[in-house]
Design a protein around this motif. Structure first.
Motif, PDB file in Angstrom:
ATOM      1  N   GLY A   1       0.822  -1.222   0.000  1.00  0.00           N
ATOM      2  CA  GLY A   1       0.000   0.000   0.000  1.00  0.00           C
ATOM      3  C   GLY A   1       0.843   1.254   0.000  1.00  0.00           C
ATOM      4  N   LEU A   2       1.910   1.248   0.829  1.00  0.00           N
ATOM      5  CA  LEU A   2       2.819   2.391   0.869  1.00  0.00           C
ATOM      6  C   LEU A   2       3.509   2.602  -0.469  1.00  0.00           C
ATOM      7  N   LEU A   3       3.880   1.510  -1.115  1.00  0.00           N
ATOM      8  CA  LEU A   3       4.528   1.600  -2.420  1.00  0.00           C
ATOM      9  C   LEU A   3       3.576   2.183  -3.453  1.00  0.00           C
ATOM     10  N   GLY A   4       2.306   1.760  -3.398  1.00  0.00           N
ATOM     11  CA  GLY A   4       1.322   2.295  -4.344  1.00  0.00           C
ATOM     12  C   GLY A   4       1.129   3.806  -4.187  1.00  0.00           C
ATOM     13  N   ALA A   5       1.014   4.236  -2.905  1.00  0.00           N
ATOM     14  CA  ALA A   5       0.850   5.677  -2.651  1.00  0.00           C
ATOM     15  C   ALA A   5       2.085   6.459  -3.082  1.00  0.00           C
TER      16      ALA A   5
ATOM     17  N   LYS B   1       2.194   6.763  -6.861  1.00  0.00           N
ATOM     18  CA  LYS B   1       1.203   7.726  -7.322  1.00  0.00           C
ATOM     19  C   LYS B   1       1.731   9.162  -7.167  1.00  0.00           C
ATOM     20  N   GLU B   2       2.336   9.416  -5.998  1.00  0.00           N
ATOM     21  CA  GLU B   2       2.905  10.736  -5.732  1.00  0.00           C
ATOM     22  C   GLU B   2       4.058  11.018  -6.684  1.00  0.00           C
ATOM     23  N   LEU B   3       4.879  10.008  -6.926  1.00  0.00           N
ATOM     24  CA  LEU B   3       6.016  10.171  -7.828  1.00  0.00           C
ATOM     25  C   LEU B   3       5.555  10.493  -9.247  1.00  0.00           C
TER      26      LEU B   3
ATOM     27  N   LEU C   1       2.707  11.960 -10.117  1.00  0.00           N
ATOM     28  CA  LEU C   1       2.165  13.309 -10.159  1.00  0.00           C
ATOM     29  C   LEU C   1       3.282  14.349 -10.283  1.00  0.00           C
ATOM     30  N   ILE C   2       4.319  14.192  -9.474  1.00  0.00           N
ATOM     31  CA  ILE C   2       5.450  15.138  -9.528  1.00  0.00           C
ATOM     32  C   ILE C   2       6.108  15.098 -10.895  1.00  0.00           C
ATOM     33  N   GLN C   3       6.236  13.851 -11.409  1.00  0.00           N
ATOM     34  CA  GLN C   3       6.875  13.703 -12.720  1.00  0.00           C
ATOM     35  C   GLN C   3       6.018  14.346 -13.809  1.00  0.00           C
ATOM     36  N   GLU C   4       4.689  14.200 -13.723  1.00  0.00           N
ATOM     37  CA  GLU C   4       3.803  14.811 -14.717  1.00  0.00           C
ATOM     38  C   GLU C   4       3.884  16.344 -14.656  1.00  0.00           C
ATOM     39  N   GLU C   5       3.857  16.898 -13.443  1.00  0.00           N
ATOM     40  CA  GLU C   5       3.969  18.353 -13.292  1.00  0.00           C
ATOM     41  C   GLU C   5       5.278  18.857 -13.885  1.00  0.00           C
ATOM     42  N   HIS C   6       6.355  18.103 -13.623  1.00  0.00           N
ATOM     43  CA  HIS C   6       7.653  18.497 -14.175  1.00  0.00           C
ATOM     44  C   HIS C   6       7.636  18.433 -15.698  1.00  0.00           C
ATOM     45  N   ASP C   7       7.013  17.400 -16.221  1.00  0.00           N
ATOM     46  CA  ASP C   7       6.971  17.265 -17.688  1.00  0.00           C
ATOM     47  C   ASP C   7       6.188  18.419 -18.336  1.00  0.00           C
ATOM     48  N   VAL C   8       5.027  18.775 -17.704  1.00  0.00           N
ATOM     49  CA  VAL C   8       4.217  19.883 -18.245  1.00  0.00           C
ATOM     50  C   VAL C   8       5.008  21.184 -18.210  1.00  0.00           C
ATOM     51  N   SER C   9       5.681  21.459 -17.110  1.00  0.00           N
ATOM     52  CA  SER C   9       6.472  22.688 -16.976  1.00  0.00           C
ATOM     53  C   SER C   9       7.585  22.724 -18.003  1.00  0.00           C
ATOM     54  N   GLN C  10       8.231  21.579 -18.173  1.00  0.00           N
ATOM     55  CA  GLN C  10       9.324  21.533 -19.136  1.00  0.00           C
ATOM     56  C   GLN C  10       8.814  21.717 -20.560  1.00  0.00           C
TER      57      GLN C  10
ATOM     58  N   ASN D   1      11.342  31.868 -16.463  1.00  0.00           N
ATOM     59  CA  ASN D   1      11.609  32.284 -15.087  1.00  0.00           C
ATOM     60  C   ASN D   1      10.474  31.847 -14.149  1.00  0.00           C
ATOM     61  N   THR D   2      10.214  30.512 -14.080  1.00  0.00           N
ATOM     62  CA  THR D   2       9.211  29.905 -13.173  1.00  0.00           C
ATOM     63  C   THR D   2       9.889  28.807 -12.355  1.00  0.00           C
ATOM     64  N   ASP D   3       9.178  28.355 -11.230  1.00  0.00           N
ATOM     65  CA  ASP D   3       9.729  27.269 -10.379  1.00  0.00           C
ATOM     66  C   ASP D   3       9.863  25.980 -11.180  1.00  0.00           C
ATOM     67  N   SER D   4      10.989  25.353 -10.979  1.00  0.00           N
ATOM     68  CA  SER D   4      11.220  24.084 -11.688  1.00  0.00           C
ATOM     69  C   SER D   4      12.046  23.138 -10.806  1.00  0.00           C
ATOM     70  N   ILE D   5      11.947  21.829 -11.081  1.00  0.00           N
ATOM     71  CA  ILE D   5      12.692  20.802 -10.330  1.00  0.00           C
ATOM     72  C   ILE D   5      14.095  20.725 -10.867  1.00  0.00           C
ATOM     73  N   GLU D   6      15.040  20.998  -9.994  1.00  0.00           N
ATOM     74  CA  GLU D   6      16.440  20.928 -10.413  1.00  0.00           C
ATOM     75  C   GLU D   6      17.017  19.529 -10.246  1.00  0.00           C
ATOM     76  N   ASP D   7      16.651  18.821  -9.098  1.00  0.00           N
ATOM     77  CA  ASP D   7      17.178  17.480  -8.831  1.00  0.00           C
ATOM     78  C   ASP D   7      16.159  16.734  -7.964  1.00  0.00           C
ATOM     79  N   ALA D   8      16.270  15.413  -7.858  1.00  0.00           N
ATOM     80  CA  ALA D   8      15.361  14.595  -7.028  1.00  0.00           C
ATOM     81  C   ALA D   8      16.124  13.403  -6.472  1.00  0.00           C
ATOM     82  N   LYS D   9      15.753  12.951  -5.253  1.00  0.00           N
ATOM     83  CA  LYS D   9      16.343  11.738  -4.650  1.00  0.00           C
ATOM     84  C   LYS D   9      15.321  11.071  -3.733  1.00  0.00           C
TER      85      LYS D   9
END
Length: 659
Positions: A266-270, A273-275, A277-286, A342-350
């Motif tokens: 269950g934790l892995l699924g959540a 899902k969160e990962l 969403l973040i990846q989709e937002e980053h893709d749209v911004s890019q 000149n908008t917020d963007s993801i520089e790195d992730a871990k």
């Protein structure tokens, strides 16, 4: 119960179910044809798929390890010992007229008729081989019989070879004595070499109640077997219970892991899902930034193309106008591009793991098994649970002596409403009791002290005073208050009362070597049991004493030195020869009601206040063994244990050496 062994069963191979051919024996003593057991070994190896180190017996499944395991498996059967006994029995059974061949000669490929059979070797010998057999040190004392007088099969089945009476140290001598000091069987050489200073040695022929000891041994073996069975059942039940506990622990562990897996899934699924969403937002911004850069690039390209055309074909005024317009357009496009970028963007992730999950990942064990161990039971408690109630078989203690003898209470048997006046052993576990049950009802009861069952009863109209039992004839002798004396046959029940002629008041009575001794009217009288039961005898005076038969008195005989111990009118303890010559007199005690004597000569004295004393064989020393019994003492009796009786009770004490 012994089982009848069929000859055909003995000579039949359990594998092929035919008559044995070249019989070979396994260590478990099962015998098979050499070919059959060889095929069995090879088939076992084929099923295993690899070379065997051992193999099971086809009958009892006992594991058999070959003597040469590195040899080829096909050779294992031939290396097994040949069963010469079965072979010889088969030879004998083929024809009753066939003579027995000498086994030793047969081993040398010779043929000679046997004249003798050795029971220990289970082999037949001719005269020449018998001489060699008798010259060998280890077989010189074997029992050899004539071959024509023995049916080998029936002889071995009917005669127990372990029943021997020869000394284990001095093979040529018969065991004929027993040392009570060391609790050892002795031959004449043993006595001379090792027991010269021992005081308590008695010829086996002179020891009484020998048959009774075997009955006691059989009873105690049954008792130990039953106790062991009960303990085994308890241990098996404990094993079942613990196995259920272990199964429950296993289920709990598996359930916990399954629950953990489900939760982690269950934790892995959540997390995924969160990962996403973040990846989709980053893709749209890019993508938006890429589109703005592309638009900016297109504007630059258009301005370049326009500037080229104006430069080639336009007038100077047109070129100036185009420059100004292009400058404004470039400035606006640059501003739009910069604004888009000149908008917020993801520089790195871990990946940062939850601390709780880190503990699970790094855990080196799932959980601990919390075992609650019981404190080890003391050895003496195991002895109490497994050993027989009698101390007859107790060889762990030192030999009894006056200095170390002690009493240990085993049990109290309550007999309410039964006023016991006398008791006597008729075996190691059966005690005869005599007393009053109602106002005018007198009964003799045989009680099994192991289970407290009343085995038999005998009613008497006379008030009973003392009992004596003869282990050889199985007769119980009874003296009564009103001068009456009679005997009862007792084996499993009372039978055939015999009234013995007597005209005087009788006190204590005692049987020794086929003679009844009694204290009668201030004298010791006796008569042979044979004459008394034949009705031709009467009690004759041996010597006079001062004991009053109207009160309680004691009379015992020391089998060791054939002396008589009795009480006097002033409660002195007097020891005399069987002819009345005084050996010693002990006046240290009072209110003596009964006497008993140990085989080593120690006298037990019961007093009415409930105290038990012991007196040394020479009468010079006195020790108190028991300060107080349950109630007032009426009588005591000694066999494998000490019986103490009184009003409504019977107490049993083990006679031990104090360690």
């Amino acid at each position: 119960m012994a089982t009848v062994v069929n000859e055909s069963d003995i000579f039949t191979c359990s594998i092929c179910l035919e008559k044995l051919k070249s019989p070979k024996s396994l260590p478990c003593l099962h015998t098979f044809c050499e070919l059959c057991i060889g095929e069995f070994i090879l088939s076992t190896e084929r099923r295993a798929g690899h070379k065997l180190k051992s193999y099971p017996c086809p009958v009892c499944r006992s594991v058999v390890t070959p003597t040469k395991p590195k040899d080829e498996t096909s050779l294992w059967a031939s290396a097994l010992p040949h069963n010469f006994l079965i072979a010889s029995l088969m030879d004998q059974s083929e024809s009753t007229g066939t003579k027995q061949e000498c086994h030793m000669c047969k081993k040398q490929n010779k043929q000679n008729l046997a004249t003798r059979w050795c029971r220990e070797c289970s082999e037949a010998f001719c005269d020449d081989c018998l001489q060699l057999h008798n010259l060998m040190k280890f077989s010189a004392d074997h029992r050899v019989v004539k071959i024509e007088k023995i049916d080998t099969l029936s002889a071995r089945a009917s005669e127990p070879s372990f029943i021997i009476d020869t000394c284990s140290v001095h093979k040529s001598k018969v065991l004929d004595a027993f040392c009570f000091d060391h609790q050892e069987l002795c031959c004449v050489y043993c006595i001379t070499l090792h027991h010269r200073k021992c005081e308590n040695i008695q010829a086996i022929d002179m020891i009484e109640n020998k048959k009774d000891k075997i009955e006691t041994l059989r009873y105690e073996l049954t008792e130990v077997k039953n106790k062991t069975g009960k303990l085994t059942e308890e241990k098996d039940l404990e094993k079942v219970k613990l196995n259920a506990v272990f199964k429950q622990i296993e289920m709990e562990a598996k359930t916990t892991v399954i629950s953990m897996k489900k939760n982690l899934d269950g934790l892995l699924g959540a997390f995924m899902k969160e990962l996403n969403l973040i990846q989709e937002e980053h893709d749209v911004s890019q993508e938006e930034k890429s589109e703005s850069l592309k638009t900016f690039m297109n504007i630059i390209n258009q301005l370049q193309d326009k500037s080229k055309i104006v430069g080639q074909h336009g007038t100077l005024n047109q070129m100036f106008i185009h420059f100004e317009r292009s400058k404004c357009e470039l400035k606006s496009a640059t501003k739009d591009a910069i604004s888009a970028l000149n908008t917020d963007s993801i520089e790195d992730a871990k990946f940062v793991l939850n601390d709780t999950i880190i503990g699970v990942v790094n855990a080196d064990y799932l959980g601990k098994i919390d075992v609650t161990k019981q404190t080890a039971i003391q050895c003496d408690q195991y002895e109490r649970r497994l050993k027989p109630t009698s101390v007859l078989l107790d060889t762990t203690r030192p030999p009894l002596s006056f200095d170390n003898i002690c009493l240990q209470h085993r049990k109290t048997i309550h007999l309410p409403g039964y006023s016991i006046m006398s008791c006597v052993y008729c075996s190691d576990r059966i005690v005869m009791l005599a007393g009053r049950e109602k106002i005018s009802s007198y009964k003799i009861k045989a009680i099994d002290i192991s289970n407290e069952n009343i085995l038999a009863e005998y009613s008497s109209s006379e008030r009973i005073k003392r009992l004596a039992y003869d282990f050889d004839s199985k007769y119980l002798f009874v003296s009564c208050i009103n001068y009456q004396l009679f005997s009862l046959k007792f084996i499993n029940e009372f039978e055939s009362e015999i009234v013995i002629k007597n005209d005087d008041m009788i006190g204590s009575i005692m049987v020794f070597e086929g003679v009844l001794y009694a204290i009668v009217n201030k004298s010791v009288k006796s008569s042979s049991l044979e004459h008394l039961h034949a009705g031709t005898g009467s009690l004759e005076t041996r010597f006079d004493i001062d004991t009053d038969t109207g009160s309680n008195c004691g009379l015992v005989i020391n089998c060791k030195n054939k002396s008589l111990v009795h009480t006097s009118y002033n409660n002195a303890l007097v020891c005399t020869s069987l002819d009345g010559e005084i050996i010693f007199s002990n006046e240290e005690m009072f209110q003596i009601v009964s006497l008993a004597i140990h085989p080593n000569g120690i006298v037990f004295v019961g007093t009415s206040p409930g105290k038990i004393f012991c007196v040394s064989e020479d009468g010079k020393q006195t020790r108190k063994l028991l300060n107080k019994t349950k109630k007032f003492v009426k009588d005591i009796s000694l066999n494998a244990s000490l019986a103490v009786c009184g009003n409504g009770y019977l107490e049993i004490y083990d006679v031990l050496a104090d360690t």
